[in-house]
Design a protein around this motif. Sequence first.
Motif, PDB file in Angstrom:
ATOM      1  N   SER A 229       0.824  -1.208   0.000  1.00  9.16           N
ATOM      2  CA  SER A 229       0.000   0.000   0.000  1.00  9.16           C
ATOM      3  C   SER A 229       0.860   1.261   0.000  1.00  9.16           C
ATOM      4  O   SER A 229       0.582   2.224  -0.728  1.00  9.16           O
ATOM      5  CB  SER A 229      -0.931  -0.003   1.214  1.00  9.16           C
ATOM      6  OG  SER A 229      -1.666   1.202   1.310  1.00  9.16           O
ATOM      7  N   ASP A 230       1.913   1.269   0.825  1.00  9.62           N
ATOM      8  CA  ASP A 230       2.791   2.440   0.896  1.00  9.62           C
ATOM      9  C   ASP A 230       3.517   2.686  -0.426  1.00  9.62           C
ATOM     10  O   ASP A 230       3.771   3.823  -0.820  1.00  9.62           O
ATOM     11  CB  ASP A 230       3.811   2.272   2.032  1.00  9.62           C
ATOM     12  CG  ASP A 230       3.175   2.426   3.408  1.00  9.62           C
ATOM     13  OD1 ASP A 230       1.981   2.780   3.482  1.00  9.62           O
ATOM     14  OD2 ASP A 230       3.868   2.180   4.412  1.00  9.62           O
ATOM     15  N   ILE A 231       3.864   1.596  -1.134  1.00 12.83           N
ATOM     16  CA  ILE A 231       4.502   1.738  -2.437  1.00 12.83           C
ATOM     17  C   ILE A 231       3.502   2.291  -3.449  1.00 12.83           C
ATOM     18  O   ILE A 231       3.815   3.181  -4.241  1.00 12.83           O
ATOM     19  CB  ILE A 231       5.079   0.389  -2.909  1.00 12.83           C
ATOM     20  CG1 ILE A 231       6.264  -0.033  -2.020  1.00 12.83           C
ATOM     21  CG2 ILE A 231       5.522   0.469  -4.365  1.00 12.83           C
ATOM     22  CD1 ILE A 231       6.801  -1.416  -2.323  1.00 12.83           C
ATOM     23  N   ILE A 236       6.795   5.141  -0.487  1.00 17.99           N
ATOM     24  CA  ILE A 236       8.116   4.517  -0.650  1.00 17.99           C
ATOM     25  C   ILE A 236       8.540   4.744  -2.096  1.00 17.99           C
ATOM     26  O   ILE A 236       7.777   4.455  -3.023  1.00 17.99           O
ATOM     27  CB  ILE A 236       8.071   3.010  -0.333  1.00 17.99           C
ATOM     28  CG1 ILE A 236       7.601   2.768   1.114  1.00 17.99           C
ATOM     29  CG2 ILE A 236       9.437   2.369  -0.561  1.00 17.99           C
ATOM     30  CD1 ILE A 236       7.397   1.294   1.461  1.00 17.99           C
ATOM     31  N   LEU A 237       9.747   5.248  -2.302  1.00 12.69           N
ATOM     32  CA  LEU A 237      10.221   5.535  -3.646  1.00 12.69           C
ATOM     33  C   LEU A 237      10.785   4.281  -4.311  1.00 12.69           C
ATOM     34  O   LEU A 237      11.581   3.553  -3.718  1.00 12.69           O
ATOM     35  CB  LEU A 237      11.293   6.625  -3.612  1.00 12.69           C
ATOM     36  CG  LEU A 237      10.844   8.003  -3.128  1.00 12.69           C
ATOM     37  CD1 LEU A 237      11.957   9.015  -3.344  1.00 12.69           C
ATOM     38  CD2 LEU A 237       9.573   8.464  -3.852  1.00 12.69           C
ATOM     39  N   LEU A 265      14.630   0.489   0.451  1.00 12.69           N
ATOM     40  CA  LEU A 265      14.174   1.594  -0.380  1.00 12.69           C
ATOM     41  C   LEU A 265      13.987   2.859   0.456  1.00 12.69           C
ATOM     42  O   LEU A 265      13.763   2.805   1.661  1.00 12.69           O
ATOM     43  CB  LEU A 265      12.856   1.236  -1.072  1.00 12.69           C
ATOM     44  CG  LEU A 265      12.877  -0.026  -1.937  1.00 12.69           C
ATOM     45  CD1 LEU A 265      11.515  -0.270  -2.564  1.00 12.69           C
ATOM     46  CD2 LEU A 265      13.952   0.063  -3.013  1.00 12.69           C
ATOM     47  N   LYS A 266      14.066   3.997  -0.231  1.00 15.64           N
ATOM     48  CA  LYS A 266      13.957   5.287   0.449  1.00 15.64           C
ATOM     49  C   LYS A 266      12.545   5.492   0.982  1.00 15.64           C
ATOM     50  O   LYS A 266      11.566   5.284   0.266  1.00 15.64           O
ATOM     51  CB  LYS A 266      14.329   6.409  -0.518  1.00 15.64           C
ATOM     52  CG  LYS A 266      14.600   7.743   0.177  1.00 15.64           C
ATOM     53  CD  LYS A 266      15.237   8.741  -0.769  1.00 15.64           C
ATOM     54  CE  LYS A 266      15.613  10.025  -0.042  1.00 15.64           C
ATOM     55  NZ  LYS A 266      16.280  11.002  -0.912  1.00 15.64           N
ATOM     56  N   TYR A 267      12.469   5.909   2.213  1.00 14.12           N
ATOM     57  CA  TYR A 267      11.230   6.223   2.938  1.00 14.12           C
ATOM     58  C   TYR A 267      10.426   4.986   3.337  1.00 14.12           C
ATOM     59  O   TYR A 267       9.233   5.086   3.622  1.00 14.12           O
ATOM     60  CB  TYR A 267      10.346   7.191   2.144  1.00 14.12           C
ATOM     61  CG  TYR A 267      11.062   8.441   1.712  1.00 14.12           C
ATOM     62  CD1 TYR A 267      11.834   9.171   2.613  1.00 14.12           C
ATOM     63  CD2 TYR A 267      10.997   8.886   0.400  1.00 14.12           C
ATOM     64  CE1 TYR A 267      12.521  10.309   2.218  1.00 14.12           C
ATOM     65  CE2 TYR A 267      11.679  10.031  -0.006  1.00 14.12           C
ATOM     66  CZ  TYR A 267      12.442  10.730   0.909  1.00 14.12           C
ATOM     67  OH  TYR A 267      13.120  11.847   0.523  1.00 14.12           O
ATOM     68  N   TYR A 268      11.059   3.828   3.367  1.00 13.59           N
ATOM     69  CA  TYR A 268      10.350   2.658   3.901  1.00 13.59           C
ATOM     70  C   TYR A 268       9.978   2.920   5.369  1.00 13.59           C
ATOM     71  O   TYR A 268      10.808   3.365   6.153  1.00 13.59           O
ATOM     72  CB  TYR A 268      11.228   1.403   3.815  1.00 13.59           C
ATOM     73  CG  TYR A 268      10.605   0.208   4.510  1.00 13.59           C
ATOM     74  CD1 TYR A 268       9.654  -0.565   3.869  1.00 13.59           C
ATOM     75  CD2 TYR A 268      10.962  -0.117   5.824  1.00 13.59           C
ATOM     76  CE1 TYR A 268       9.067  -1.651   4.506  1.00 13.59           C
ATOM     77  CE2 TYR A 268      10.375  -1.205   6.465  1.00 13.59           C
ATOM     78  CZ  TYR A 268       9.424  -1.960   5.812  1.00 13.59           C
ATOM     79  OH  TYR A 268       8.835  -3.019   6.454  1.00 13.59           O
ATOM     80  N   GLY A 269       8.744   2.640   5.719  1.00 19.73           N
ATOM     81  CA  GLY A 269       8.292   2.797   7.093  1.00 19.73           C
ATOM     82  C   GLY A 269       7.901   4.211   7.479  1.00 19.73           C
ATOM     83  O   GLY A 269       7.544   4.465   8.631  1.00 19.73           O
ATOM     84  N   TYR A 270       7.947   5.146   6.534  1.00 21.10           N
ATOM     85  CA  TYR A 270       7.578   6.533   6.813  1.00 21.10           C
ATOM     86  C   TYR A 270       6.069   6.724   6.703  1.00 21.10           C
ATOM     87  O   TYR A 270       5.387   6.012   5.941  1.00 21.10           O
ATOM     88  CB  TYR A 270       8.239   7.492   5.822  1.00 21.10           C
ATOM     89  CG  TYR A 270       9.693   7.798   6.092  1.00 21.10           C
ATOM     90  CD1 TYR A 270      10.108   9.093   6.360  1.00 21.10           C
ATOM     91  CD2 TYR A 270      10.670   6.800   6.057  1.00 21.10           C
ATOM     92  CE1 TYR A 270      11.446   9.401   6.587  1.00 21.10           C
ATOM     93  CE2 TYR A 270      12.004   7.081   6.287  1.00 21.10           C
ATOM     94  CZ  TYR A 270      12.391   8.388   6.547  1.00 21.10           C
ATOM     95  OH  TYR A 270      13.720   8.668   6.779  1.00 21.10           O
ATOM     96  N   ASN A 449       6.363   6.401 -10.440  1.00 22.80           N
ATOM     97  CA  ASN A 449       6.508   6.680  -9.016  1.00 22.80           C
ATOM     98  C   ASN A 449       7.961   6.852  -8.609  1.00 22.80           C
ATOM     99  O   ASN A 449       8.254   7.204  -7.484  1.00 22.80           O
ATOM    100  CB  ASN A 449       5.907   5.536  -8.184  1.00 22.80           C
ATOM    101  CG  ASN A 449       4.397   5.568  -8.211  1.00 22.80           C
ATOM    102  OD1 ASN A 449       3.797   6.620  -8.385  1.00 22.80           O
ATOM    103  ND2 ASN A 449       3.777   4.402  -8.051  1.00 22.80           N
ATOM    104  N   SER A 450       8.866   6.542  -9.498  1.00 20.91           N
ATOM    105  CA  SER A 450      10.274   6.662  -9.134  1.00 20.91           C
ATOM    106  C   SER A 450      10.668   8.119  -9.023  1.00 20.91           C
ATOM    107  O   SER A 450      10.077   8.997  -9.622  1.00 20.91           O
ATOM    108  CB  SER A 450      11.147   5.966 -10.190  1.00 20.91           C
ATOM    109  OG  SER A 450      10.993   6.618 -11.430  1.00 20.91           O
ATOM    110  N   ALA A 451      11.686   8.367  -8.235  1.00 22.60           N
ATOM    111  CA  ALA A 451      12.167   9.748  -8.063  1.00 22.60           C
ATOM    112  C   ALA A 451      13.647   9.704  -7.756  1.00 22.60           C
ATOM    113  O   ALA A 451      14.147   8.808  -7.106  1.00 22.60           O
ATOM    114  CB  ALA A 451      11.413  10.450  -6.943  1.00 22.60           C
ATOM    115  N   SER A 452      14.338  10.666  -8.257  1.00 24.72           N
ATOM    116  CA  SER A 452      15.770  10.740  -7.978  1.00 24.72           C
ATOM    117  C   SER A 452      16.015  11.574  -6.745  1.00 24.72           C
ATOM    118  O   SER A 452      15.243  12.463  -6.416  1.00 24.72           O
ATOM    119  CB  SER A 452      16.494  11.358  -9.178  1.00 24.72           C
ATOM    120  OG  SER A 452      15.973  12.651  -9.439  1.00 24.72           O
TER     121      SER A 452
END
Length: 473
Positions: A229-231, A236-237, A265-270, A449-452
């Motif tokens: 869901s977060d992805i 999550i990026l 991955l970046k922002y996992y768990g945020y 959804n990807s981001a640098s």
Amino acid sequence: MHFSIPETEVRSDENGSSYVAYNIHVNGVLHCRVRYSQLLGLHEQIKKEYGNNVVPAFPPKKIFTLTPAEVDQRREQLEKYMQAVRQDPILGSSEMFNSFLRKAQQETQQIPTEEVQLEIYLSNGQKVKVNILTSDQTEDVLEAVASKLDLPDELVGYFSLFLVQERGDGGCTYVRKLQEFELPYVSITSLHSPDYRIVLRKSYWDTAYDSDVMDDRVGLNLLYAQTVSDIERGWILVNKEQHRQLKSLQEKGSKKEFIRLAQTLKYYGYIKFDPCITDFPEKGCHVIVGAGNNELNFHVKLPSDQMKEGSFKVTRMRCWRVTSSQVPVANGTANPSSSSKCDVKLELAFEYLMSKDRLQWVTITSPQAIMMSICLQSMVDELMVKKSGGSIKKQMQKKRLNGSFQRSDSQQVVKSPPLLDSPDPSREQVVKLSTKLSSVSLRGLSSSNSASDISGNDFHGNYSFEGIGDDDL
């Protein structure tokens, strides 16, 4: 939680006699209406139980009928009293105080005690229907959900119930974690809107605890559903290659491997918050705030339209506070001032150690300011528990042995009015029932959804910090 009494009402009792009702708001939303005599009764109970030295000052009785000015003065005094009680680590968590608020909430909303069915949502949108009483408190409902899902009692404390508002664009806003002083059925019913729902989500920040949860089938499914869901919502990026790997693991049914990859991955768990306003690095900047990894992450759009990213570690925050103010709302008439309606403006401000000898206040103006503050408090609580050698499992065992859970010392360490609730990772045992979670998929997830990373534009405020001590908090 932020307690306020922004208004009073003149009401009539069952005998037709008029009285002044004080409207207690929590996070800017009406929780209950109470009379002065009811609060005085609570005060006397607290004083009898805990002694005069602990209880804050209470506004005195008046012999004659109060003038409007005196009523407003009493309102302010009662507001300060409620805030002082709630901030006290002993009084604010006492069953005496919490049961008073639960009873007042039920009486205000005029919802009788009866058996009802309450829908609790999982992160994948699946509903879990539980049979409860309208008078059941948050912990009772959480245990009922765990029982229905067959989640082991030692894992119940890893999860919490959150009030979430669905938005028209398909997104959602996390309003707050449901507290021990409220009745979830009454809280959700009193909102009179289908946009609100109660969602089960993990309530810890340290990804090391994921291993405990993944050891159980139901816990694994819950964590997997939340990660997917977060992805999907972009919390999550994920870049194209990571997306391909995740899809492959999902097709194989490799849930643990899927989660382990997501952990990198970046922002996992945020938890991500709705766009809001900050005064850092410049006043009036638009910002998207995320909470996780013991920090608040900022994606800031400057007045020049330049984008910057940076993070504020909780270990470098000396203190924080939440403030509220009433902003009048025009009612569309020729005289806007005649409207009695007000919007509540909430601000979270924290004092941050920018460099060795420089502290600076950073302010966020957002309706979710209190939710942000709750996240900060729970991060500090978790760090303090970890520092003392504890864990969620150990606290669960302690409660089962002692029959009660003691609030962590971090409530006293962090001088951030109002002191907010730590996540209570300790729950009673539940009866197990056999229920399976449906599978989830990466529907709607695309490479868009990807981001640098914007590392070249990072702003000042992103620091590493070794260890944690009382002086640092």
